[in-house]
Enzyme design. Structure first.
Site: not given
Lengths: 241, 183
Positions: B70, B107
């Site tokens: 993006r 994560e």
């Protein structure tokens, strides 16, 4: 074998003799722009991909767009990527040449501005580099077409063939509306599988594909044939191997 | 006193209203900030780019580095408008030439960001662009890549910040410019 590591601020080394970028900036009559063909090109692209009735519109053979040679020479070819035998057309070096990048966008914008195009669809990820600047300049929306599971929310998807197996591209539901006029952008057309899937996705929701536009074509891979009635506009052609 | 947030510009609210929040994507509990709806509005998209261009055009920026994918939507228009080169920073194995990489934490596990050797030169003044800053891990990796080749990172620019994730603190002291906060 040309060296993979190139010096970006110097001219790129000339491509090896078996590989040549042919310089061509081709216009197709339906958009009503003058047609320019490289006088040195060995292949004349058949205009017959388009079945529009204005095929006979005058094509000015006044030589190629002077911006094209610089664009072509700014593209780097990397042998054996992603696998042996493939000569990869690397546009990242074009993006490092501010004039070549601007010229690339300008050529597309000049072609599509004022033609009632409301959608620029770009195929992930290199289509994201060329599509948005064009969309912004012509006042169209930009619609990303992505690999599976990247777009949040409701999507529609279209499958296409790879050498081994299949892949999918997806578009957001509601991004485009029936009756809109679209161009589809990618950096390069090879076999045409991805572009054909993009065309099908947009046509399924009632959008008219005005043209597909790529910086580079590998004509030996016949991608053009997969595009159906959609014309193809490209700046540079290259031998695939 | 410089402000990093363009909060008084009237264009900001128009951009903010175009961002779509998608709950539970990519997994439960995450409120995903979808910028594709900004891209569907030519005025909002243009305003987004204009705000960044107005900020950076006189800062002698020679490189705009955009983070896949993006960051590729916002970086190139900014680069073109300010006359800088655009350098894509990509996931592993996408860039065809010789690359350097920087690892960063997810994560669960790690990932890598790669940049082409030779794309950026020592002394280049760089902007790093992405659609959103969350934990700041990716942006930090981008800063590291650029600094390793001797570039100066002038600023990071994102459309959206999730301030509760404190990504701003992970930018090695580099300033962050963002347009919209989401709390």
């Amino acid at each position: 074998m040309q060296s993979i590591v190139s010096s970006y601020h110097l001219c790129l080394p000339p491509p090896p003799p078996v590989l040549r970028h042919r310089l061509i900036c081709q216009s197709l009559p339906p958009i009503r722009l003058p047609s320019r063909r490289s006088p040195t090109s060995l292949r004349l692209f058949p205009c017959a991909v388009s079945r529009e009735s204005e095929m006979a519109a005058a094509a000015k053979e006044d030589g190629q767009d002077p911006r094209i040679p610089k664009i072509a020479s700014s593209i780097r070819v990397i042998p054996d990527f992603p696998k042996p035998g493939i000569m990869f057309q690397d546009i990242t070096t074009l993006l490092l040449d501010t004039e070549a990048f601007k010229d690339t966008i300008d050529i597309f914008v000049e072609r599509y501005k004022g033609k009632g195009i409301s959608v620029v669809a770009g195929v992930e990820a290199r289509g994201f580099i060329f599509g948005p600047p064009i969309a912004l300049a012509i006042g169209a929306k930009f619609v990303p077409m992505r690999k599976p599971k990247k777009l949040p929310g409701k999507v529609i998807s279209e499958e296409y063939s790879l050498e081994y197996g299949t892949d999918k591209i997806e578009m957001h539901v509601g991004a485009v509306e029936p009756g809109e006029r679209a161009i589809i952008i990618d950096d390069l057309i090879a076999t045409g599988g991805t572009l054909a899937a993009a065309i099908r996705l947009l046509e399924r929701v009632g959008v008219k594909i005005v043209e597909c536009a790529c910086v580079i074509e590998l004509p030996e891979l016949n991608g053009r044939e997969k595009l159906g009635e959609a014309p193809l506009f490209i700046l540079v052609t290259s031998d695939a191997a | 006193m410089s402000r990093n947030k363009q909060e008084e510009d009237p264009r900001i609210n128009g951009i903010k209203t175009k961002i779509r929040v998608v709950p539970d994507f990519p997994k439960k509990g995450i409120m995903f900030q979808d910028i594709t709806t900004v891209l569907l509005d030519p005025k909002a998209f243009k305003d987004t780019i204009d705000l960044f261009v107005e900020r950076y055009r006189d800062k002698n920026i020679s490189v705009v580095a955009g983070i896949e994918a993006r960051g590729f939507l916002f970086g190139p228009p900014i680069a073109l408008a300010i006359g800088a080169k655009f350098v894509p920073l990509r996931k592993p194995k996408k860039l065809p030439g010789e690359t350097i990489f920087e690892e960063y934490e997810l994560e669960y596990g790690n990932d890598r960001l790669e940049m082409h050797v030779g794309a950026v030169e020592a002394g280049d003044r760089a902007l790093v662009v992405d659609d959103l800053i969350a934990t700041g891990g990716t942006l930090c990796a981008a800063i590291n890549l650029l600094e390793r080749v001797g570039a100066e990172v002038v600023e990071c620019a994102c459309v959206i910040e999730l301030p509760e994730l404190k990504g701003r603190q992970r930018l090695k002291g580099k300033p962050l410019c963002m347009l919209v906060e989401y709390r």
